[in-house]
Design an enzyme around this catalytic site. Structure first.
Site, short mmCIF file in Angstrom:
data_model
loop_
_atom_site.label_atom_id
_atom_site.label_comp_id
_atom_site.label_asym_id
_atom_site.label_seq_id
_atom_site.Cartn_x
_atom_site.Cartn_y
_atom_site.Cartn_z
CG HIS A 1 -1.71 -1.03 1.62
ND1 HIS A 1 -1.25 -2.14 2.28
CD2 HIS A 1 -3.04 -1.24 1.42
CE1 HIS A 1 -2.27 -2.98 2.46
NE2 HIS A 1 -3.35 -2.46 1.95
CG ASP B 1 1.85 -0.93 3.38
OD1 ASP B 1 1.15 -0.54 4.33
OD2 ASP B 1 1.47 -1.76 2.53
#
Ligand code: XLS
Ligand code: NI
Ligand code: NI
Length: 442
Positions: free
Chosen positions: A107, A110
């Site tokens: 993501h 992240d």
């Protein structure tokens, strides 16, 4: 694959993990995942396309609703967000190259922490995208898919593209645009939409029809943007029935296929199915895979498992050989995955605090899928499994049964057939026979 480290080595004392075969008693070796082994015409590496998930492996710190972090990361120390993110990426590529798995997934948040300034967030992600590009070139590791996290920030508490406030939807779009740009720049093979908060908490305050129309419009808009930028990969929807939202619109594979068809998205979207999401939806994972396969939408898999004694998304690493064998039978019969691979959307437990634990987890996960694929291929090639299932439907292969399938029999004709032929014979479904057969090959 060569090990790629940054200035500092994070996983000291652990060398590259090698295939040593089923007889090995080395816990830091593959016993089944021999990436070059050919099964059903393809290498295990190409069949399985294993990916490491950035969020669980490099961000998941072991915290739970009852306590804070138990996993302390040496790459999480610097105060500057971009410098910290680079350290984390050094650690990630060191881990992934030591493991020797070919793909990763992330993501946006992240990779680097986001604040509330869209331009600054875009700059941060762009910087880390450039950094990742170099790491991918150095290692040969590829991006299986990218995605945007549209569920953690408080602004998404009522959803992102299904939020009743258009202003929130626009923020989600800004994030998706940047995540698509990063995915495309990194040669990402696919892009995932998981709608953690695309659903409702209570129907009393919700216009469900309008929210679903917004979700579909949002997907079209994002898809059109990515295609205009030259993105050739597949978009995946990841079904899940609930958690965090009480009711999610992408409930399960059957719900999502109906949605894609209704809103004319079948040409660009396939499914990314996750084991524990199937469990939460009250299905086996093999069922979810078969639904997707029957629609030609079996795109990618998030590998994990739930816990039989509780009902939330525990995201444990897979370890049940019988179940995984049944998944691999569906996969082989479907002719493989369309564009995707097997992403370990799984985390080590809160109390698994040795550095080696993250290696054991992925080694076990890769081995169980590799072993299951080999077993599944043996079952399909060397047993009477296929014949038994095919023969169950033999009455539709000729005569009146065939005419029915072709739409040539009226209801009256079916009645006439029943009258003329009396009571049908009693025929066994042979379930226990087939269960034993699968166990025999395990
Ligand atoms: C959460 C989901 C998530 C998606 C990506 O349950 O599995 O991790 O895979 O957003
Ligand atoms: Ni997932
Ligand atoms: Ni999940």
């Amino acid at each position: 694959m060569k090990v790629v480290t940054g200035e500092r080595e994070y996983f000291k004392g652990i060398d590259q993990i090698k295939y040593e075969g089923p007889e090995s008693d080395n816990p830091l070796a593959y016993r089944w995942y021999d990436e070059n082994r050919v099964v059903a015409g393809k290498t295990l590496k190409d069949h399985l396309k294993f990916a490491v998930s950035y969020w669980h492996s490099f961000n998941g710190n072991g915290s739970d609703p009852f306590g804070g972090p138990t996993h302390r990361f040496a790459w999480d120390e610097k105060s500057d967000a971009v410098e910290r993110a680079k350290d984390k990426m050094d650690a990630a590529f060191e881990f992934m190259t030591k493991l020797g798995l070919p793909y990763y997934c992330f993501h946006d948040v992240d990779v680097v922490d986001y604040g509330n300034d869209i331009n600054e967030n875009d700059r941060r992600l762009q910087t880390l995208t450039d950094y990742a590009k170099q790491k991918q070139a150095d290692s040969g590791i590829k991006l299986l898919w990218g995605t945007a996290n549209l569920f953690s920030h408080e602004r998404y508490m009522n959803g992102a593209s299904t939020n009743p406030d258009f202003h929130v939807l626009a923020h989600g779009a800004a994030q998706v645009k940047a995540a698509l740009d990063a995915t495309i720049a990194l040669g990402g093979e696919n892009y995932v939409f998981w709608g953690g908060r695309e659903g409702y908490m209570s129907l009393i305050n919700t216009n469900m029809k309008r929210e679903q129309e917004h979700l579909a419009r949002f997907l079209h808009t994002a898809k059109d943007y990515a295609r205009a930028q030259g993105f050739k990969g597949t978009f995946f929807i990841e079904p899940k029935p609930c958690e965090p939202t009480k009711h999610q619109y992408d409930y399960d594979a059957a719900t999502v296929t109906g949605f894609l068809q209704k809103y004319d998205l079948l040409n660009d979207f396939k499914l990314n199915l996750e084991v524990n999401h199937a469990t939460l939806a009250g299905h086996t994972f093999a069922h979810e895979m078969q639904v997707a396969a029957d629609w030609g939408l079996l795109g990618s898999l998030d590998a994990n498992r739930g816990d039989e004694q509780n009902g939330w998304d525990t995201d444990q690493f897979p370890n049940n050989i019988t179940e995984v064998t049944e998944y691999m039978m569906v996969l082989l019969k479907a002719g493989g995955l369309q564009g995707g691979g097997i992403n370990f959307d799984a985390k080590i437990r809160r109390n698994s605090t040795d550095q080696a634990d993250l290696f054991y987890a992925h080694i076990g996960g890769a081995d169980i899928f590799a072993r299951a694929l080999i077993i599944a291929d043996n079952i399909l090639q060397k047993s009477d499994y296929n014949k038994i299932v095919t023969d169950r439907y033999a009455s539709f292969d000729s005569g009146e049964g065939k005419a029915f399938e072709e739409g040539k029999l009226s209801l009256e004709a079916l009645r006439d057939y029943a009258v003329k032929n009396g009571e049908p014979a009693v025929t066994s479904g042979k379930q226990e026979y087939l269960e034993n057969l699968i166990n025999r090959f395990i």
